[in-house]
Structure formats: structure tokens, C-alpha cells
Write a protein that holds these residues in place. Sequence first.
Motif, PDB file in Angstrom:
ATOM      1  N   ILE A  54     -64.812  18.257  -9.970  1.00 43.75           N
ATOM      2  CA  ILE A  54     -63.705  18.098 -10.946  1.00 43.75           C
ATOM      3  C   ILE A  54     -63.108  19.558 -10.996  1.00 43.75           C
ATOM      4  O   ILE A  54     -63.697  20.679 -11.641  1.00 43.75           O
ATOM      5  N   THR A  55     -61.665  19.808 -10.701  1.00 44.84           N
ATOM      6  CA  THR A  55     -61.052  21.276 -11.105  1.00 44.84           C
ATOM      7  C   THR A  55     -60.822  21.292 -12.493  1.00 44.84           C
ATOM      8  O   THR A  55     -60.986  20.264 -13.063  1.00 44.84           O
ATOM      9  N   LYS A  56     -60.441  22.432 -12.718  1.00 44.24           N
ATOM     10  CA  LYS A  56     -60.044  22.788 -14.307  1.00 44.24           C
ATOM     11  C   LYS A  56     -58.726  21.895 -14.562  1.00 44.24           C
ATOM     12  O   LYS A  56     -58.762  21.638 -15.705  1.00 44.24           O
ATOM     13  N   LYS A  57     -57.956  21.952 -13.666  1.00 46.00           N
ATOM     14  CA  LYS A  57     -56.709  21.179 -13.869  1.00 46.00           C
ATOM     15  C   LYS A  57     -57.015  19.615 -14.082  1.00 46.00           C
ATOM     16  O   LYS A  57     -56.461  19.203 -14.941  1.00 46.00           O
ATOM     17  N   LYS A  58     -57.833  18.991 -13.380  1.00 47.63           N
ATOM     18  CA  LYS A  58     -57.971  17.658 -13.300  1.00 47.63           C
ATOM     19  C   LYS A  58     -58.949  17.500 -14.929  1.00 47.63           C
ATOM     20  O   LYS A  58     -58.507  16.511 -15.500  1.00 47.63           O
ATOM     21  N   ALA A  59     -59.704  18.389 -15.115  1.00 46.69           N
ATOM     22  CA  ALA A  59     -60.538  18.059 -16.115  1.00 46.69           C
ATOM     23  C   ALA A  59     -59.435  18.175 -17.667  1.00 46.69           C
ATOM     24  O   ALA A  59     -59.800  17.472 -18.696  1.00 46.69           O
ATOM     25  N   TYR A  60     -58.533  19.414 -17.330  1.00 45.61           N
ATOM     26  CA  TYR A  60     -57.626  19.171 -18.358  1.00 45.61           C
ATOM     27  C   TYR A  60     -56.582  17.726 -18.573  1.00 45.61           C
ATOM     28  O   TYR A  60     -56.308  17.484 -19.815  1.00 45.61           O
ATOM     29  N   ARG A  61     -56.327  17.368 -17.605  1.00 43.71           N
ATOM     30  CA  ARG A  61     -55.784  16.172 -17.320  1.00 43.71           C
ATOM     31  C   ARG A  61     -56.314  14.870 -17.962  1.00 43.71           C
ATOM     32  O   ARG A  61     -55.847  14.077 -18.820  1.00 43.71           O
ATOM     33  N   ILE A  62     -57.646  14.968 -17.560  1.00 45.69           N
ATOM     34  CA  ILE A  62     -58.657  13.769 -18.170  1.00 45.69           C
ATOM     35  C   ILE A  62     -58.477  13.992 -19.891  1.00 45.69           C
ATOM     36  O   ILE A  62     -58.483  13.095 -20.536  1.00 45.69           O
ATOM     37  N   ARG A  63     -58.710  15.106 -20.485  1.00 42.17           N
ATOM     38  CA  ARG A  63     -58.897  15.321 -21.747  1.00 42.17           C
ATOM     39  C   ARG A  63     -57.366  15.244 -22.549  1.00 42.17           C
ATOM     40  O   ARG A  63     -57.687  14.415 -23.602  1.00 42.17           O
ATOM     41  N   LYS A  64     -56.464  15.570 -21.921  1.00 39.78           N
ATOM     42  CA  LYS A  64     -55.144  15.203 -22.453  1.00 39.78           C
ATOM     43  C   LYS A  64     -55.044  13.857 -22.549  1.00 39.78           C
ATOM     44  O   LYS A  64     -54.531  13.248 -23.279  1.00 39.78           O
ATOM     45  N   GLN A  65     -55.123  12.977 -21.279  1.00 41.71           N
ATOM     46  CA  GLN A  65     -55.026  11.497 -21.386  1.00 41.71           C
ATOM     47  C   GLN A  65     -55.784  10.733 -22.410  1.00 41.71           C
ATOM     48  O   GLN A  65     -55.607   9.984 -23.076  1.00 41.71           O
ATOM     49  N   ARG A 104     -56.703  12.168 -25.202  1.00 43.89           N
ATOM     50  CA  ARG A 104     -56.285  12.633 -26.530  1.00 43.89           C
ATOM     51  C   ARG A 104     -54.963  11.708 -26.951  1.00 43.89           C
ATOM     52  O   ARG A 104     -54.789  11.113 -28.128  1.00 43.89           O
ATOM     53  N   ILE A 105     -54.248  11.512 -25.767  1.00 44.81           N
ATOM     54  CA  ILE A 105     -53.022  10.459 -26.010  1.00 44.81           C
ATOM     55  C   ILE A 105     -53.709   9.072 -26.280  1.00 44.81           C
ATOM     56  O   ILE A 105     -52.848   8.474 -26.990  1.00 44.81           O
ATOM     57  N   ALA A 106     -54.465   8.756 -25.552  1.00 41.70           N
ATOM     58  CA  ALA A 106     -54.972   7.341 -25.862  1.00 41.70           C
ATOM     59  C   ALA A 106     -55.631   7.269 -27.279  1.00 41.70           C
ATOM     60  O   ALA A 106     -55.280   6.088 -27.928  1.00 41.70           O
ATOM     61  N   HIS A 107     -56.161   8.465 -27.808  1.00 41.27           N
ATOM     62  CA  HIS A 107     -56.909   8.137 -29.157  1.00 41.27           C
ATOM     63  C   HIS A 107     -55.528   8.187 -30.244  1.00 41.27           C
ATOM     64  O   HIS A 107     -55.593   7.639 -31.224  1.00 41.27           O
ATOM     65  N   LEU A 123     -50.258   7.245 -33.878  1.00 45.02           N
ATOM     66  CA  LEU A 123     -49.537   8.697 -34.166  1.00 45.02           C
ATOM     67  C   LEU A 123     -48.959   9.108 -32.920  1.00 45.02           C
ATOM     68  O   LEU A 123     -48.363  10.204 -33.017  1.00 45.02           O
ATOM     69  N   TRP A 124     -48.930   8.597 -31.933  1.00 40.39           N
ATOM     70  CA  TRP A 124     -48.416   8.888 -30.739  1.00 40.39           C
ATOM     71  C   TRP A 124     -46.846   8.754 -30.719  1.00 40.39           C
ATOM     72  O   TRP A 124     -46.284   7.777 -31.124  1.00 40.39           O
ATOM     73  N   GLU A 125     -46.120   9.591 -30.711  1.00 37.56           N
ATOM     74  CA  GLU A 125     -44.512   9.587 -30.709  1.00 37.56           C
ATOM     75  C   GLU A 125     -43.886   9.717 -29.599  1.00 37.56           C
ATOM     76  O   GLU A 125     -42.713   9.836 -29.435  1.00 37.56           O
ATOM     77  N   GLY A 126     -44.556   9.683 -28.564  1.00 38.96           N
ATOM     78  CA  GLY A 126     -43.986   9.724 -27.154  1.00 38.96           C
ATOM     79  C   GLY A 126     -43.742  11.293 -26.572  1.00 38.96           C
ATOM     80  O   GLY A 126     -44.053  12.210 -27.267  1.00 38.96           O
TER      81      GLY A 126
END
Length: 231
Positions: free
Chosen positions: A49-60, A62-65, A71-74
Motif C-alpha cells: 500500500i503506497t502512501k497515496k493509496k493509504a491517504y485515499r483509504i483514510r479519506k474515504q 472519514r467521508i463515510a463517517h 455532517l457531509w456537505e458534499g
Amino acid sequence: SAAQGSIMLSSSRWSSIIRSGLRPIAANCDGICQSSIFSRYLIGPIRTITKKKAYRIRKQARIAHLKELGLWEGKKLPPKYIPKDDPIIRPPEPDLVAMDKEDAAIMKEKMDQQTEKLRFHFEGLEMSDRVRKLFDLTNANQKEVVRVQKQQGMELFQEREGDTGSSGVQVIALTSRIQQLQTHMQRNKKDKSSKRGLDQLYVRRRKMLEYMERKDFDSYRRIVKTLGIRR
């Protein structure tokens, strides 16, 4: 051995299997499972898992949470974002003929306000006609004539009295120097250093005109029409 159903592969072959992410069957690797190459990777397929992919997973995540909490405004849009469906509003076409007449009237008025130039800056002094003829530009050398022509051209595009740094004034100064070098190159065609300096002046004037075209289009049109520069 092959009779016992075991698989005897070289170390390089095992390395290629490991890099490909395949998991060998343990039943067919009796003597090889204890090897130093395979024992480290027997747990499962290799996944990096690259750093970019790990960041994308964390971002997804966070958005799901945030969506679960409501609280998600788009997705945030840029500050100057324009939707594709918005109609394009074009400004009315300017009347170029009327603009040319107005510019010509402005330039004629400025030229009428210019006073007669004398040598050595003796314009404001009172003197007889015979003395004035001595200081007339007809008796001046080429350097003095070029200086006076440059000064008169700069006065036409000055934004205020004594202005020497505005874009129009700089274009006039560069054009005056370009004309001098063009005359020089007609007599000295093998002067390569002057030719290089002339090319640099062309580039400087072109960049200045491009800046004027973006920032002050009216002054740009006026100066291009006055100097007869092809753009």
C-alpha cells in the motif's frame, strides 16, 4: 521428488511467485516450506500500500463517517467555479471605427500641446530669432535628434508629468532603441552581437505589449496604431 508429488523449484522461481502475489499450496511443498525464501511469505498474498493509496483509504473512511453523522456537505468547489450548464454571456462588440477616431483625436490634441524642442534644453529661455536658429534641431547631430524624438514620443503616452515607468512609455523607449539598431544593422550586417541585442529588445517589447493587452486594452490599441506595430 516428483514421485512423491512435491514441487522442487529454484530460488529465483519462488521469488517470482512471491512477487506475483500467489500463495503456493502447502501440501505440495514438503521440503520447501522450511526454506528461508518461502517461510517468510507463506502467510498470504503480498500487498503493498503506497502512501497515496493509504491517504485515499483514510479519506474515504472519514467521508463515510461524516455521512453517517449527517455532517457531509458534499465536495467543495473552487472559489471561482463556473458550472458547465451556465450560459455564456458575451459582451457587445466594440465599435472599432469610433474608437480609432477617438484615439486619433486624443493623440492630435497631445501633439498640438507639445512645444518646439531646442538643443541643450533651451526651450523656456527668451532669445532672439538669430540665436534661436543656432539652437534649432536642424543644426543638431543625430544623437540629439534621436533623444528629442524619443522624448516627444514618451510625452504622448505619459500618464502624468515626468512619467517614465508606465507600460506605454516603456514601449516607446524600446521602439526608439529598436529603430536605432535596425538602422545600424542595415549598415553593419555582420554585427552579430548587435543582432542578438536587437532580438532581446524585440522579446522585451512583445512581453510588454502582451501585458498591456491583458491589463489596459485601450492603451494597447492606441500605441499599436500609433507606432504601426504588426501584432
